[in-house]
Structures are given as structure tokens and as C-alpha cells.
Write an enzyme that holds these catalytic residues in place. Structure first.
Site, PDB file in Angstrom:
ATOM      1  N   HIS A 174       0.830  -1.196   0.000  1.00  0.00           N
ATOM      2  CA  HIS A 174       0.000   0.000   0.000  1.00  0.00           C
ATOM      3  C   HIS A 174       0.868   1.252   0.000  1.00  0.00           C
ATOM      4  CE1 HIS A 174      -3.766  -2.227   1.757  1.00  0.00           C
ATOM      5  NE2 HIS A 174      -3.345  -2.712   0.595  1.00  0.00           N
ATOM      6  N   GLU A 186       1.155   3.756   2.013  1.00  0.00           N
ATOM      7  CA  GLU A 186       1.825   4.099   3.260  1.00  0.00           C
ATOM      8  C   GLU A 186       3.126   3.317   3.431  1.00  0.00           C
ATOM      9  OE1 GLU A 186      -2.705   4.304   4.084  1.00  0.00           O
ATOM     10  OE2 GLU A 186      -1.300   3.226   2.780  1.00  0.00           O
ATOM     11  N   CYS A 225      -2.086  -1.072   7.366  1.00  0.00           N
ATOM     12  CA  CYS A 225      -1.185   0.079   7.277  1.00  0.00           C
ATOM     13  C   CYS A 225      -1.016   0.747   8.632  1.00  0.00           C
ATOM     14  CB  CYS A 225      -1.737   1.091   6.272  1.00  0.00           C
ATOM     15  SG  CYS A 225      -1.780   0.470   4.579  1.00  0.00           S
ATOM     16  N   SER A 268     -19.046  13.601 -37.538  1.00  0.00           N
ATOM     17  CA  SER A 268     -18.374  13.900 -36.273  1.00  0.00           C
ATOM     18  C   SER A 268     -16.870  13.683 -36.329  1.00  0.00           C
ATOM     19  CB  SER A 268     -18.964  13.032 -35.150  1.00  0.00           C
ATOM     20  OG  SER A 268     -18.775  11.659 -35.434  1.00  0.00           O
ATOM     21  N   TRP A 283     -13.432  14.900 -37.715  1.00  0.00           N
ATOM     22  CA  TRP A 283     -13.193  14.790 -36.281  1.00  0.00           C
ATOM     23  C   TRP A 283     -13.512  16.128 -35.648  1.00  0.00           C
ATOM     24  CZ3 TRP A 283     -12.589  10.100 -34.391  1.00  0.00           C
ATOM     25  CH2 TRP A 283     -12.031   9.120 -35.181  1.00  0.00           C
ATOM     26  N   ARG A 311      -9.156   4.580 -22.579  1.00  0.00           N
ATOM     27  CA  ARG A 311      -9.670   3.236 -22.860  1.00  0.00           C
ATOM     28  C   ARG A 311      -8.760   2.152 -22.293  1.00  0.00           C
ATOM     29  NH1 ARG A 311     -11.033   3.581 -29.327  1.00  0.00           N
ATOM     30  NH2 ARG A 311     -12.918   4.897 -29.216  1.00  0.00           N
ATOM     31  N   LEU A 313     -13.584   0.456 -30.699  1.00  0.00           N
ATOM     32  CA  LEU A 313     -13.646   0.724 -29.263  1.00  0.00           C
ATOM     33  C   LEU A 313     -12.490   0.095 -28.493  1.00  0.00           C
ATOM     34  CD1 LEU A 313     -17.488   0.241 -28.700  1.00  0.00           C
ATOM     35  CD2 LEU A 313     -16.258   2.388 -29.070  1.00  0.00           C
ATOM     36  N   GLY A 332     -23.743   7.875 -28.535  1.00  0.00           N
ATOM     37  CA  GLY A 332     -24.458   9.004 -29.100  1.00  0.00           C
ATOM     38  C   GLY A 332     -25.370   9.664 -28.079  1.00  0.00           C
ATOM     39  N   SER A 371     -29.769   8.741 -21.717  1.00  0.00           N
ATOM     40  CA  SER A 371     -30.353   7.736 -20.824  1.00  0.00           C
ATOM     41  C   SER A 371     -29.514   7.576 -19.564  1.00  0.00           C
ATOM     42  CB  SER A 371     -30.478   6.393 -21.552  1.00  0.00           C
ATOM     43  OG  SER A 371     -31.426   6.471 -22.599  1.00  0.00           O
TER      44      SER A 371
END
Length: 382
Positions: free
Chosen positions: A51, A53, A88, A171, A173, A187, A207, A305, A311
Site C-alpha cells: 500500500h 503508506e 497500514c 463527427s 473529427w 480506454r 472501441l 451518441g 439515458s
């Protein structure tokens, strides 16, 4: 901003280095300070590893310093439980650190109580809200623990007047090359990229993270497709053997005879079909996120989109908005806006967001907004 805020900012910048590597653990950074000088620093580097610490204490000793009597600034309340690493709190107490300042309480019931343990051991303990950045790095972890949902980042590029595409749908770019490179980097650090069937039909996107030095987390692709209209020749289907791909349709179609042949074809291509309840104009997005959380997802990104973004917005499921503001103006009332489908007759109907970070990218600006984060309750240590 005083020393506490500056040092917590520094700890937060360290913590962000663990993005995409430490989840489902939280990103955490820590610095050790004596007399205004940083004598040790560290961050949680990878899931299951030491961790922040412990990293900071080790760094302090490597530099030849004794941490006894120093102050530790850490972005999250030190844990007080045995997991993949020891508590820790034990290492902090043993080190002789005299004061611990942290930006966010640990929301995990199994790990909380660190502040009380340190206080009872005689340390000065403070909860400090001076650094929004330090508090913010723990927000995704808090969301997963308290709501049982992954942190949702909605990403889009827009013109100055808030349009993501022309009236004809053009779109590419809106944003510049540096902004697009940042999207690929993002991503590479999330568990899933979510889009809608409309985007797949219009753009046939991959994607995937491309052109990045290191893919920290291989993101699954999730298509919200209530009627199971996903074409078998879509890029996401053709590459489903290489990149995990999930289609979320309404529950009835996930088992109906009517769609049996389509489901078999998708499955043969490597696509997983899951059924979720129907809600409004499509699938129940909260159910989709719940299914992803059940598979271990901590952070997901929505690239979609106006309909699907709307939504998510209407369901109050957007935790963070990463907006690429391009130096363009269309001035066309028929050009496509960022989100659609809501009825918001008054400003009180808006979803409030807080500006978290600003980064210039050539001619573009990357703006990061987050849902308002209420402050922690006081420690109450007496």
C-alpha cells in the site's frame, strides 16, 4: 492553500499513477514530511502490492531518513485490516510517525477504523478537505463500495456551442489528434467501454485502445442493444475472439426462440449475450452496470451518441464527464447535441457537476467534471 492541501495534492498526483493498475483497490498516494521537506513518498502501484503508506515509509528509509516524529499525508484513511497486505496502521505506528492527515475516510467496513486505531495509539489524526484532487482520487472506490456499481465516465468531444456532430451526423473529427490520443489512453485504463447499437450501426467502431505504450486493463466492449440488432459483420463482432465483447439486450430476447439463431451466431463469433430488464427506451442501464460490477468492473467508460448518453444522464448514472472542447462553432440548431431524450423544463432539472480538472491539449481543452462529492462526517475522535 496551506501545507496540508499542497501535500495532499502531491499525494494525489502520485496516486493517479496507479490508475488502471490497482483496481478494484483504491488509488492511494502518501508523502511523509518533516519541517516542510518531503522525506518519503509512495503510491499503491498494483493490485495486491504494498500500500501507499508502506511504499512511502520504505522510500523514507531508502533516503536515509527516520520517519519518527514526521507527518504522513495520505489520500485515504489508512486501513486497519489484514487483506493481501498487513494493516497500514500497524506499520505507521511502529515507524514513530506522530501525525497522519488524510483526505477521505475509508468507505469499506472491513478496512475502516484506521483513524481510531492511530488516535488510540497516541498519534494526531486529521481529516482534511483542502485538496479536492486528493479527495477525488478515492471517489471511484467509494462509489463501488457504497453503491455496488462501477464508476461511470462519459466521454465526448464537442464544439464550443455544445454540438457533437453536424445535422447529417458528421463527427470525424470534432476534436484534435492529441485529444483522440487521450481517449485511447483512457480506454487502456478502464474495465469496459459501453456504447449503443446506434453508434455501432452508424460508425462501426472498434472501441479498443490503440497507439498507447501500455494497455493497463484490457477493456471489454459492451453494446446496449435492446432488440439484438447487432450485425454479424460489425467490427466488434469480427474481433470478439480477440477482445471480450458483450451485448446487453432485453431479458425476453436473451432466451426467446425468435432470436435463437442470432444468439448462436453471435456466440460462435465470441460475443456474449446477456439479458437485462427493459427500462424506458432501452435496456435497464443500472442492471447493465450491476452485471459488469458482478464481473469485477470498477471503472467503465461510455462512448455513445446522444440517446444513450441521455439515458445515462436521466438515470443519474454518470459519475464523471470527460469533455473535449474543440475551437469550433456550428451555430446550427439541428446539429446533434451531447445528450437527448430528457425533459428538463427548468434549470433545477439539470444534473449538477463539479469541475475537477482542466488540461489544455493544443487547440482543444480537456474538461473533467464529476458528480458533487459530499464531505465526510467529522472523525469525532476525542
Amino acid at each position: 492553500m496551506g501545507e496540508a492541501g499542497r501535500m495532499l495534492d502531491r499525494a494525489a498526483r502520485l496516486a493517479l499513477r496507479g490508475a488502471g493498475l490497482v483496481e478494484p483497490n483504491p488509488m492511494v498516494g502518501a508523502v511523509i514530511v518533516r519541517g516542510g521537506e518531503v522525506i518519503g513518498a509512495g503510491h499503491h502501484r498494483f493490485f495486491g502490492g504494498p500500500h501507499a503508506e508502506a511504499e512511502a515509509l520504505d522510500d523514507c528509509r531508502r533516503r536515509g531518513h527516520d520517519p519518527a516524529g514526521a507527518t504522513m499525508y495520505v489520500t485515504l484513511e489508512p486501513c486497519d485490516h489484514h487483506g493481501k497486505q498487513p494493516p497500514c496502521t500497524g506499520s505507521i505506528i511502529a515507524s514513530g510517525i506522530s501525525r497522519v492527515v488524510f483526505a477521505r475516510r475509508d468507505p469499506n467496513p472491513a478496512a475502516s477504523g484506521g483513524a481510531a486505531r492511530l488516535f488510540n495509539a497516541g498519534l494526531a489524526v486529521e481529516l482534511c478537505g483542502e485538496s479536492p484532487l486528493a479527495r477525488g482520487v478515492g471517489a471511484p472506490f467509494t462509489r463501488r463500495i457504497t453503491a455496488g456499481l462501477p464508476w461511470v465516465i462519459a466521454k465526448w468531444a464537442q464544439t464550443i456551442d455544445g454540438r457533437v456532430a453536424t445535422r447529417t451526423g458528421e463527427s470525424k473529427w470534432v476534436s484534435g489528434e492529441r485529444s483522440r490520443a487521450r481517449v485511447h489512453r483512457l480506454r487502456a485504463r478502464v474495465d469496459a467501454v459501453i456504447t449503443g447499437i446506434g453508434t455501432v450501426l452508424a460508425d462501426d467502431p472498434m472501441l479498443t485502445a490503440r497507439g498507447v505504450r501500455r494497455v493497463r486493463r484490457p477493456a471489454a466492449r459492451v453494446i446496449c442493444d435492446s432488440d439484438l440488432d447487432l450485425p454479424l459483420d460489425a467490427a466488434v463482432v469480427r474481433t470478439a475472439r480477440e477482445v471480450p465483447t458483450i451485448v446487453a439486450c432485453v431479458r425476453e430476447l436473451a432466451s426467446a426462440d425468435l432470436t435463437a439463431s442470432k444468439r448462436r451466431a453471435l456466440s460462435a463469433a465470441g460475443v456474449e449475450v446477456i439479458g437485462v430488464p427493459e427500462a424506458g427506451r432501452g435496456v435497464d442501464l443500472r442492471a447493465v452496470l450491476g452485471a459488469l460490477a458482478g464481473r469485477g468492473a470498477s471503472v467503465v467508460m461510455v462512448e455513445a451518441g446522444p440517446g444513450l448518453v441521455g439515458s445515462f444522464l436521466d438515470s443519474d448514472l454518470i459519475d464523471e464527464a470527460v469533455v473535449y472542447l474543440a475551437p469550433l462553432m456550428l451555430g446550427d440548431e439541428m446539429a446533434r447535441s451531447v445528450a437527448a431524450g430528457r425533459v428538463a423544463p427548468t434549470l433545477a432539472s439539470a444534473r449538477a457537476m463539479s469541475l475537477w480538472r482542466v488540461k489544455p491539449l493544443g487547440g482543444d481543452v480537456e474538461l473533467t467534471y464529476r458528480r458533487p462529492d459530499p464531505p465526510d462526517v467529522p472523525l469525532g475522535l476525542v
